[in-house]
Scaffold this active site. Structure first.
Site, PDB file in Angstrom:
ATOM      1  N   CYS A 116      -0.426  21.215   7.474  1.00  0.00           N
ATOM      2  CA  CYS A 116      -1.680  20.481   7.551  1.00  0.00           C
ATOM      3  C   CYS A 116      -2.309  20.405   6.164  1.00  0.00           C
ATOM      4  CB  CYS A 116      -2.628  21.199   8.518  1.00  0.00           C
ATOM      5  SG  CYS A 116      -4.344  20.688   8.392  1.00  0.00           S
ATOM      6  N   GLU A 117      -2.624  19.195   5.721  1.00  0.00           N
ATOM      7  CA  GLU A 117      -3.154  19.041   4.363  1.00  0.00           C
ATOM      8  C   GLU A 117      -4.619  19.455   4.244  1.00  0.00           C
ATOM      9  OE1 GLU A 117      -4.531  14.399   3.980  1.00  0.00           O
ATOM     10  OE2 GLU A 117      -2.409  14.829   3.770  1.00  0.00           O
ATOM     11  N   HIS A 118      -5.276  19.726   5.382  1.00  0.00           N
ATOM     12  CA  HIS A 118      -6.675  20.133   5.336  1.00  0.00           C
ATOM     13  C   HIS A 118      -6.854  21.638   5.164  1.00  0.00           C
ATOM     14  CE1 HIS A 118      -7.477  16.242   7.767  1.00  0.00           C
ATOM     15  NE2 HIS A 118      -7.574  16.025   6.474  1.00  0.00           N
ATOM     16  N   HIS A 119      -5.914  22.432   5.694  1.00  0.00           N
ATOM     17  CA  HIS A 119      -6.033  23.882   5.601  1.00  0.00           C
ATOM     18  C   HIS A 119      -4.766  24.553   5.061  1.00  0.00           C
ATOM     19  CE1 HIS A 119      -9.057  22.816   8.745  1.00  0.00           C
ATOM     20  NE2 HIS A 119      -9.773  23.721   8.104  1.00  0.00           N
ATOM     21  N   GLN A 157      -0.592  14.404  10.927  1.00  0.00           N
ATOM     22  CA  GLN A 157       0.474  14.052  11.869  1.00  0.00           C
ATOM     23  C   GLN A 157       0.581  12.549  12.103  1.00  0.00           C
ATOM     24  OE1 GLN A 157       0.886  16.628  15.311  1.00  0.00           O
ATOM     25  NE2 GLN A 157       1.626  14.943  16.554  1.00  0.00           N
ATOM     26  N   HIS A 185      -0.796  22.662  15.804  1.00  0.00           N
ATOM     27  CA  HIS A 185      -1.398  22.817  14.485  1.00  0.00           C
ATOM     28  C   HIS A 185      -2.031  24.199  14.406  1.00  0.00           C
ATOM     29  CE1 HIS A 185      -1.531  18.376  13.273  1.00  0.00           C
ATOM     30  NE2 HIS A 185      -0.922  18.416  14.447  1.00  0.00           N
ATOM     31  N   CYS A 187      -3.988  25.269  12.301  1.00  0.00           N
ATOM     32  CA  CYS A 187      -5.397  25.190  11.923  1.00  0.00           C
ATOM     33  C   CYS A 187      -6.277  25.115  13.173  1.00  0.00           C
ATOM     34  CB  CYS A 187      -5.661  24.002  10.996  1.00  0.00           C
ATOM     35  SG  CYS A 187      -5.185  22.409  11.677  1.00  0.00           S
TER      36      CYS A 187
END
Length: 228
Positions: A116-119, A157, A185, A187
């Site tokens: 996940c590119e956010h976390h 995703q 995920h 996250c």
């Protein structure tokens, strides 16, 4: 040191981090993304990981953790995020459909390991990819490798699903490609709401797969509800 845009305040960062916001179907890369070698990247990342662990209070002289910065850096460049480098794009060799197979071909349960590119936490699941030949066929393992290549990068995703379909369409010279991904995920599962049961399902349908009956047939192969 890289600084966040001043307009991107903490509240906005958190809002984005809890939603699947993506700017486009392309992975956001800087123009100079490959200005330095992989070895140089490993050395830079190693120092950054050292700084993170030191800030967290870890004893970097301890035998167990002493080699962690180098191991993490190598894993980032050579494995976990190897899909950022176009040099690692699999050669999607195609062949003439000499046996004139005209029905859909479905490759189910392709393992997805992404991030996940956010976390920067893992995304783990399965991809199901299908196509209808327009005169060309592709090796089955190449479908797995295409999924792996686009998964091995910081991802959303929805974008991953689209990238797999677009790569297959380009390789086969047809719009008749579909992909469904069902993934957990971490996250969501291990932080935040901490819902360990939930998973995320995304889909991308191209060409004939946009037609109701073809889409239904594909989803029946997957034993999934036709609620897309």
């Amino acid at each position: 040191m890289f600084e966040l845009n001043s307009k991107m305040n903490d509240e906005r960062i958190e809002e984005i981090g809890e939603n699947h916001l993506a700017t486009s179907a392309k992975t956001p890369l800087r123009a100079d993304a490959f200005a330095i070698s992989d070895e140089e990247k490993i050395n830079k990342i190693q120092e950054s990981v050292k700084d993170i662990l030191h800030t967290l209070g870890m004893d970097l002289e301890d035998d167990s953790i002493q080699g962690t910065p180098k191991r993490v850096a190598k894993a980032f460049v050579n494995e976990i995020f190897m899909g950022l480098n176009p040099a690692n794009m699999p050669k999607a060799s195609t062949f003439d459909n000499n046996y004139n197979y005209g029905e859909m071909l479905v490759e189910k349960n392709i393992v997805v390991y992404s991030t996940c590119e956010h976390h920067l936490l893992p995304i783990i699941g399965r991809a199901h990819v299908a196509y209808i030949s327009n005169g060309k066929v592709i090796g089955l393992s190449k479908m797995n490798r295409i999924v792996e290549y686009f998964a091995k990068r910081p991802q959303v995703q929805e974008r991953l699903t689209m990238q797999v379909v677009q790569a297959m369409q380009e390789a086969l010279g047809t719009d008749d490609v579909a992909c469904v991904i069902d993934a957990k995920h971490l996250c969501v599962n291990s932080r935040g709401i901490k819902d360990i049961e939930s998973s995320t399902v995304t889909s991308e349908f191209g060409g004939k797969f946009k037609e109701k009956e073809t889409k239904k047939e594909f989803l029946q192969y997957l034993q999934m509800e036709t609620n897309f």
